[in-house]
Design a protein around this motif. Structure first.
Motif, PDB file in Angstrom:
ATOM      1  N   ALA A   7      37.316 -92.942 -15.855  1.00 16.39           N
ATOM      2  CA  ALA A   7      37.334 -92.791 -14.406  1.00 16.39           C
ATOM      3  C   ALA A   7      36.580 -93.949 -13.772  1.00 16.39           C
ATOM      4  N   GLN A   8      36.963 -94.321 -12.553  1.00 21.29           N
ATOM      5  CA  GLN A   8      36.255 -95.322 -11.779  1.00 21.29           C
ATOM      6  C   GLN A   8      35.859 -94.719 -10.444  1.00 21.29           C
ATOM      7  N   HIS A   9      34.689 -95.147  -9.968  1.00 20.85           N
ATOM      8  CA  HIS A   9      34.184 -94.693  -8.681  1.00 20.85           C
ATOM      9  C   HIS A   9      33.898 -95.917  -7.827  1.00 20.85           C
ATOM     10  N   ALA A  10      34.381 -95.940  -6.607  1.00 26.64           N
ATOM     11  CA  ALA A  10      34.221 -97.089  -5.723  1.00 26.64           C
ATOM     12  C   ALA A  10      33.329 -96.734  -4.545  1.00 26.64           C
ATOM     13  N   GLY A  11      32.680 -97.775  -3.969  1.00 26.31           N
ATOM     14  CA  GLY A  11      31.854 -97.573  -2.801  1.00 26.31           C
ATOM     15  C   GLY A  11      30.448 -97.135  -3.137  1.00 26.31           C
ATOM     16  N   LYS A  12      29.745 -96.677  -2.131  1.00 22.64           N
ATOM     17  CA  LYS A  12      28.345 -96.277  -2.284  1.00 22.64           C
ATOM     18  C   LYS A  12      28.246 -94.802  -2.631  1.00 22.64           C
ATOM     19  N   ARG A  13      27.381 -94.499  -3.606  1.00 23.45           N
ATOM     20  CA  ARG A  13      27.139 -93.118  -4.010  1.00 23.45           C
ATOM     21  C   ARG A  13      25.721 -92.735  -3.622  1.00 23.45           C
ATOM     22  N   GLU A  14      25.597 -91.606  -2.971  1.00 19.61           N
ATOM     23  CA  GLU A  14      24.282 -91.106  -2.567  1.00 19.61           C
ATOM     24  C   GLU A  14      24.062 -89.728  -3.160  1.00 19.61           C
ATOM     25  N   TRP A  15      22.878 -89.528  -3.712  1.00 21.47           N
ATOM     26  CA  TRP A  15      22.472 -88.216  -4.211  1.00 21.47           C
ATOM     27  C   TRP A  15      21.450 -87.661  -3.225  1.00 21.47           C
ATOM     28  N   ALA A  16      21.785 -86.544  -2.618  1.00 23.80           N
ATOM     29  CA  ALA A  16      20.936 -85.971  -1.579  1.00 23.80           C
ATOM     30  C   ALA A  16      20.478 -84.576  -1.975  1.00 23.80           C
ATOM     31  N   ASP A  17      19.494 -84.075  -1.223  1.00 28.55           N
ATOM     32  CA  ASP A  17      19.007 -82.725  -1.517  1.00 28.55           C
ATOM     33  C   ASP A  17      19.965 -81.651  -1.028  1.00 28.55           C
ATOM     34  N   GLY A  18      20.992 -82.047  -0.338  1.00 26.65           N
ATOM     35  CA  GLY A  18      22.056 -81.159   0.130  1.00 26.65           C
ATOM     36  C   GLY A  18      23.050 -82.001   0.896  1.00 26.65           C
ATOM     37  N   LEU A  19      24.277 -81.539   1.021  1.00 27.49           N
ATOM     38  CA  LEU A  19      25.276 -82.320   1.734  1.00 27.49           C
ATOM     39  C   LEU A  19      24.805 -82.628   3.152  1.00 27.49           C
ATOM     40  N   TYR A  20      24.922 -83.897   3.546  1.00 28.10           N
ATOM     41  CA  TYR A  20      24.461 -84.398   4.839  1.00 28.10           C
ATOM     42  C   TYR A  20      22.943 -84.303   4.976  1.00 28.10           C
ATOM     43  N   GLY A  21      22.236 -84.128   3.851  1.00 32.97           N
ATOM     44  CA  GLY A  21      20.789 -84.016   3.879  1.00 32.97           C
ATOM     45  C   GLY A  21      20.107 -85.332   3.545  1.00 32.97           C
ATOM     46  N   THR A  22      18.830 -85.243   3.173  1.00 35.57           N
ATOM     47  CA  THR A  22      18.029 -86.418   2.857  1.00 35.57           C
ATOM     48  C   THR A  22      18.519 -87.076   1.577  1.00 35.57           C
ATOM     49  N   VAL A  23      18.755 -88.389   1.630  1.00 35.32           N
ATOM     50  CA  VAL A  23      19.222 -89.132   0.467  1.00 35.32           C
ATOM     51  C   VAL A  23      18.048 -89.423  -0.456  1.00 35.32           C
ATOM     52  N   ARG A  24      18.190 -89.098  -1.730  1.00 31.04           N
ATOM     53  CA  ARG A  24      17.123 -89.312  -2.708  1.00 31.04           C
ATOM     54  C   ARG A  24      17.397 -90.515  -3.600  1.00 31.04           C
ATOM     55  N   HIS A  25      18.666 -90.748  -3.958  1.00 25.75           N
ATOM     56  CA  HIS A  25      19.028 -91.870  -4.816  1.00 25.75           C
ATOM     57  C   HIS A  25      20.300 -92.501  -4.275  1.00 25.75           C
ATOM     58  N   THR A  26      20.455 -93.781  -4.483  1.00 24.08           N
ATOM     59  CA  THR A  26      21.631 -94.508  -4.011  1.00 24.08           C
ATOM     60  C   THR A  26      22.151 -95.420  -5.111  1.00 24.08           C
ATOM     61  N   LEU A  27      23.448 -95.441  -5.277  1.00 19.91           N
ATOM     62  CA  LEU A  27      24.112 -96.368  -6.192  1.00 19.91           C
ATOM     63  C   LEU A  27      25.279 -96.979  -5.440  1.00 19.91           C
ATOM     64  N   ASP A  28      25.255 -98.304  -5.248  1.00 21.00           N
ATOM     65  CA  ASP A  28      26.261 -98.992  -4.452  1.00 21.00           C
ATOM     66  C   ASP A  28      27.023 -99.962  -5.343  1.00 21.00           C
ATOM     67  N   GLY A  29      28.315 -99.732  -5.525  1.00 22.10           N
ATOM     68  CA  GLY A  29      29.109-100.603  -6.369  1.00 22.10           C
ATOM     69  C   GLY A  29      29.242-102.015  -5.836  1.00 22.10           C
ATOM     70  N   ALA A  30      29.064-102.205  -4.525  1.00 21.65           N
ATOM     71  CA  ALA A  30      29.199-103.537  -3.942  1.00 21.65           C
ATOM     72  C   ALA A  30      27.971-104.404  -4.212  1.00 21.65           C
TER      73      ALA A  30
END
Length: 229
Positions: free
Chosen positions: A154-177
């Motif tokens: 599988a491939q994932h494109a764009g920025k990935r954010e791990w948050a404490d809940g959907l639309y919540g505080t972002v804890r980790h970020t992974l940006d493919g760009a």
């Protein structure tokens, strides 16, 4: 009596009545007539038009063919041996005790409910997950995920954010760009103190091959961001 003298014999005409059998003859004639009230031809021309769908013409006698044909078509759709050319539903729709398959007979999706879990499946081609900003699948399409049909990949494109809940505080970020694996070292750590220093052990990058997980100052800087005093 009635202008007659002596022994009078009255007939139907003497009292303004019809001869015996006149009514029976009239009923029989009426019954045998093709259009006794002159309304059947009128009805044929009017009501057949109301009953017409797309290809019925002529008089209502054609309904004897048209109606069974409609019933046969509906039965074929219900049994899955015929396909409607299009379907629009205004309101809620529900499929019960079965799976939903969307296919052009060369590739397709299946939303499957049998078994103990729910499955969303694709067949024949890669599965792409994307979103459009417009209301009618228009604007710039954003494609986020691609699941290969011919490999477990599988491939994932764009920025990935791990948050404490959907639309919540972002804890980790992974940006493919931009490609920085920015994870908190403390959060990735197993939390076990080092016997020699009594410090929490540095985590290994989960994003790199084993051969690249040590010896690189760039990797160490990414893992150390905001995590080590």
């Amino acid at each position: 009596m009635n202008g007659k003298q002596g022994v009078a014999v009255l007939v139907a005409g003497d009292v303004g009545d019809d001869p015996a059998g006149t009514a029976a003859t009239a009923v029989a004639t009426h019954t045998a007539a093709a259009d006794p009230l002159q309304d059947r031809a009128y009805a044929d021309g009017k009501f057949a038009t109301i009953a017409v769908a797309t290809n019925l013409s002529g008089d209502v006698a054609q309904l004897d063919t048209f109606v069974p044909d409609c019933l046969a078509r509906v039965a074929a759709i219900e049994q899955g041996t015929a396909f409607p050319q299009a379907l629009n539903v205004d309101g809620n729709a529900q499929i019960t005790n079965g799976s939903l398959t969307v296919t052009d007979l060369t590739k397709g999706y299946r939303f499957k409910v049998d078994g103990s879990v729910l499955d969303m499946e694709a067949t024949s081609k890669d599965l792409i997950v994307s979103v459009w900003p417009g209301t009618g699948f228009n604007g710039t399409q954003h494609s986020y995920e691609q699941y290969a049909a011919d490999a477990l990949a599988a491939q994932h494109a764009g920025k990935r954010e791990w948050a404490d809940g959907l639309y919540g505080t972002v804890r980790h970020t992974l940006d493919g760009a931009t490609n920085p694996p920015v994870f908190s070292a403390r959060r990735l750590s197993a939390g076990k103190p080092s016997p020699a220093h009594g410090r929490t052990a540095r985590p290994t990058s989960l994003l790199l091959p084993r051969s690249q997980r040590s010896g690189s100052s760039t990797i160490r800087r990414h893992l150390d961001v905001g995590a080590w005093p």
